[in-house]
Design a protein around this motif. Structure first.
Motif, PDB file in Angstrom:
ATOM      1  N   ALA A 191       0.863  -1.180   0.000  1.00 24.49           N
ATOM      2  CA  ALA A 191       0.000   0.000   0.000  1.00 24.49           C
ATOM      3  C   ALA A 191       0.899   1.230   0.000  1.00 24.49           C
ATOM      4  O   ALA A 191       2.013   1.194   0.543  1.00 24.49           O
ATOM      5  CB  ALA A 191      -0.905  -0.001   1.228  1.00 24.49           C
ATOM      6  N   GLU A 215       2.357   4.775   1.155  1.00 25.29           N
ATOM      7  CA  GLU A 215       2.455   5.421   2.460  1.00 25.29           C
ATOM      8  C   GLU A 215       3.330   6.667   2.358  1.00 25.29           C
ATOM      9  O   GLU A 215       4.440   6.622   1.833  1.00 25.29           O
ATOM     10  CB  GLU A 215       3.035   4.460   3.498  1.00 25.29           C
ATOM     11  CG  GLU A 215       3.055   5.010   4.908  1.00 25.29           C
ATOM     12  CD  GLU A 215       3.298   3.917   5.924  1.00 25.29           C
ATOM     13  OE1 GLU A 215       2.308   3.374   6.453  1.00 25.29           O
ATOM     14  OE2 GLU A 215       4.462   3.573   6.183  1.00 25.29           O
ATOM     15  N   TYR A 265       1.701  -4.423   4.169  1.00 27.24           N
ATOM     16  CA  TYR A 265       0.855  -4.481   5.362  1.00 27.24           C
ATOM     17  C   TYR A 265      -0.144  -5.624   5.250  1.00 27.24           C
ATOM     18  O   TYR A 265      -0.417  -6.151   4.172  1.00 27.24           O
ATOM     19  CB  TYR A 265       0.104  -3.162   5.555  1.00 27.24           C
ATOM     20  CG  TYR A 265       0.969  -2.043   6.091  1.00 27.24           C
ATOM     21  CD1 TYR A 265       1.518  -2.101   7.367  1.00 27.24           C
ATOM     22  CD2 TYR A 265       1.244  -0.916   5.310  1.00 27.24           C
ATOM     23  CE1 TYR A 265       2.314  -1.074   7.854  1.00 27.24           C
ATOM     24  CE2 TYR A 265       2.030   0.116   5.787  1.00 27.24           C
ATOM     25  CZ  TYR A 265       2.564   0.031   7.068  1.00 27.24           C
ATOM     26  OH  TYR A 265       3.352   1.040   7.545  1.00 27.24           O
ATOM     27  N   THR A 278      -3.544  -7.698   5.008  1.00 27.93           N
ATOM     28  CA  THR A 278      -4.833  -7.594   4.332  1.00 27.93           C
ATOM     29  C   THR A 278      -5.854  -8.441   5.096  1.00 27.93           C
ATOM     30  O   THR A 278      -5.488  -9.162   6.031  1.00 27.93           O
ATOM     31  CB  THR A 278      -4.730  -8.098   2.882  1.00 27.93           C
ATOM     32  OG1 THR A 278      -4.575  -9.533   2.905  1.00 27.93           O
ATOM     33  CG2 THR A 278      -3.554  -7.459   2.148  1.00 27.93           C
ATOM     34  N   LEU A 293      -3.979   3.379   4.004  1.00 20.78           N
ATOM     35  CA  LEU A 293      -4.171   1.928   3.964  1.00 20.78           C
ATOM     36  C   LEU A 293      -5.640   1.561   4.155  1.00 20.78           C
ATOM     37  O   LEU A 293      -6.141   0.613   3.535  1.00 20.78           O
ATOM     38  CB  LEU A 293      -3.315   1.296   5.066  1.00 20.78           C
ATOM     39  CG  LEU A 293      -3.565  -0.164   5.435  1.00 20.78           C
ATOM     40  CD1 LEU A 293      -3.193  -1.070   4.279  1.00 20.78           C
ATOM     41  CD2 LEU A 293      -2.768  -0.539   6.675  1.00 20.78           C
ATOM     42  N   ASN A 353       1.033   5.906   9.670  1.00 20.91           N
ATOM     43  CA  ASN A 353       1.144   4.538  10.162  1.00 20.91           C
ATOM     44  C   ASN A 353       2.601   4.199  10.495  1.00 20.91           C
ATOM     45  O   ASN A 353       3.043   4.408  11.613  1.00 20.91           O
ATOM     46  CB  ASN A 353       0.575   3.575   9.119  1.00 20.91           C
ATOM     47  CG  ASN A 353       0.532   2.134   9.591  1.00 20.91           C
ATOM     48  OD1 ASN A 353       0.915   1.821  10.714  1.00 20.91           O
ATOM     49  ND2 ASN A 353       0.067   1.250   8.731  1.00 20.91           N
TER      50      ASN A 353
END
Length: 502
Positions: A161, A163, A175, A177, A261, A406
């Motif tokens: 994803a 970032e 990350y 799922t 995300l 994040n």
């Protein structure tokens, strides 16, 4: 310490008592009391329930930093998970800030068992002089290596994803799922079962000359959804009612979530797919409940349950498809609200069983300090909950939440909860998006009242309160003077239904 705490509740007990914190990770508050958590529900019968408890940040590290210090993220300095080296300074609690461990581990027999995401500049958990015994996910990894067993999870449970890094540029990061799968090694090798075993050992092997301080930090029901039987197959679609807002992207919700995300991955799934994922999530919730039940039984067998202060909570919630979003990292109720069940020592008789007053995880530290007549280390953002427990009112205007990215310093969100209203400002670079909800009438946050002229005064009132808090807490973010004017000009009537992502 509050005068009430000194003269009322503390007067009912004369010595320090054991303090047990049981914290889940990424647990939705709305799954309790529905048949999936009989052990936690049994604990609730002995506890005071705070129905409107919020994390200080919907992300692991900053939430835990605020919990253990009683301070909001702007003051702790811990605002992100410190995965990106260039931004890792924003993931650590600043040196010199007092915390639960340092304030209590001299007189309590202190154990930390489980996930360790309370990162400090002093590397507290690595300090040879620490009085706390640290049993963490690293301990589990070493044990699993000795057993020759693979840990739950793997590549199939992850995807990339985008970032934002250092609030300047974008990179790809891997990350979790909502992928689900069977963990074939079984419950005996599952992390949360291991942690419950270690928590039970701590209870059994504690120094009985001291009260026990046990922080049991479970990972469940945080992904990966790599789950052992019988929990993997425990529930089907007929066993629960899927919330109405699952799989829905509402016209007034922030499109900036697509840069996060939450929306980037969450919007890929439809309501039917989320239903299948929910079944596995609830199986993991049942696994958590069984392990919590084992810890509670051990406390009772050791004869310390009745006179212990026990808190069951979570660091944050989980969207799990609500608003078509995934994981946490946003201010909707499913992400920001947490369970908060506080069982008091038997010698302390609360005047209430349930409170609907908005509270924050920053309130736990001042509360437990007052219960044990420990002097506060200085100013805290949290307040003691003892007045509420005594059936009194508290003098607090609002509580606040923030998100700063994040694994790196990225997109930001700020929120204020005041009475029945919640206002959120979502930010990505120089874009701003405002949401206002009346939680008493719209608990699933379907209608953004920021677009309703009838609520312009309420919107501006909450914005003013939020701006003042941001200024006083030294926020790195400054909201523009004509925020609402620019917002309404850009978005007019919100993101139309024809534009929703599905």
């Amino acid at each position: 310490m509050t005068q009430l705490g000194q003269n009322c509740l503390h007067a009912q007990q004369t010595k320090h008592t054991s303090v047990i914190v049981i914290m889940a990770d990424q647990l939705r508050a709305d799954v309790l009391g529905k048949g999936f958590t009989p052990n936690i529900d049994a604990l609730q019968k002995d506890a005071v329930t705070f129905n409107r408890a919020y994390c200080a940040a919907p992300l692991c590290a900053p939430s835990r930093a605020s919990f253990f210090t009683g301070l909001y993220p702007n003051r702790t300095g811990s605002m992100i998970n410190p995965w990106e080296k260039d931004d890792e300074v924003y993931g650590n609690t600043k040196a010199g800030i007092a915390n639960l461990y340092g304030l209590m581990d001299a007189e309590w027999d202190s154990y930390h068992v489980g996930k360790q995401h309370f990162f400090t500049e002093e590397k507290m958990d690595k300090n040879p002089s620490t009085k706390t015994k640290w049993i963490t996910q690293e301990t589990y990894s070493k044990w699993m290596k000795e057993q020759g067993k693979p840990k739950p999870g793997g590549k199939m449970y992850k995807d990339v994803a985008p970032e934002l890094v250092s609030s300047t540029h974008t990179q790809l990061r891997s990350y979790s799922t909502p992928a689900t799968g069977l963990y074939k090694e079984g419950i005996n090798y599952f992390l949360d079962h291991y942690l419950a075993n270690e928590a039970i050992k701590a209870i059994q092997n504690r120094d009985t000359k001291k009260p026990l301080l046990l922080n049991a930090m479970f990972l469940a029901p945080h992904p990966p959804f790599s789950i052992p039987e019988p929990y993997y197959s425990k529930y089907g679609l007929k066993d629960f009612d899927l919330p109405e807002n699952v799989g829905e992207w509402y016209p007034g919700q922030s499109p900036l979530q697509m840069y996060n995300l939450t929306g980037f991955i969450g919007s890929r799934y439809n309501r039917e797919q989320w239903g299948q994922i929910w079944a596995k999530y609830l199986g993991l919730v049942k696994l958590l409940d069984d392990e919590v039940g084992r810890v509670i039984v051990a406390l009772k067998q050791a004869g310390i349950y009745e006179q212990s202060t026990i808190l069951f909570t979570a660091d944050h919630g989980e969207m799990l498809g609500s608003h078509s979003l995934w994981q946490k990292m946003c201010m909707y109720e499913e992400s920001a609200r947490v369970p908060f069940l506080l069982k008091l020592p038997q010698s302390v008789q609360p005047a209430i069983k349930v409170s609907n007053e908005p509270i924050s995880l920053v309130d736990f530290l001042p509360t437990v300090l007052d219960l044990n007549a420990i002097k506060h280390p200085g100013r805290m953002d949290g307040i003691s909950l003892l007045p509420l427990i005594e059936g009194k009112t508290i003098n607090r205007k609002a509580i606040f939440l923030q998100f700063d990215g994040n694994g790196s310093l990225g997109s930001s969100q700020r929120a204020v909860v005041m009475g029945n209203y919640k206002l959120t400002v979502d930010m990505f670079k120089d874009e701003f998006y405002v949401e206002l909800y009346d939680l008493s009438k719209d608990f699933q946050e379907k209608e953004n009242l920021a677009f309703n002229q009838s609520f312009s005064q309420k919107t501006n009132e909450l914005l003013l309160v939020l701006k003042e808090h941001m200024k006083l807490s030294g926020d790195r973010v400054v909201l523009p003077a004509e925020l609402m004017k620019k917002f309404l000009k850009n978005y007019k009537y919100g993101i139309q239904k024809s534009d929703k992502v599905q």
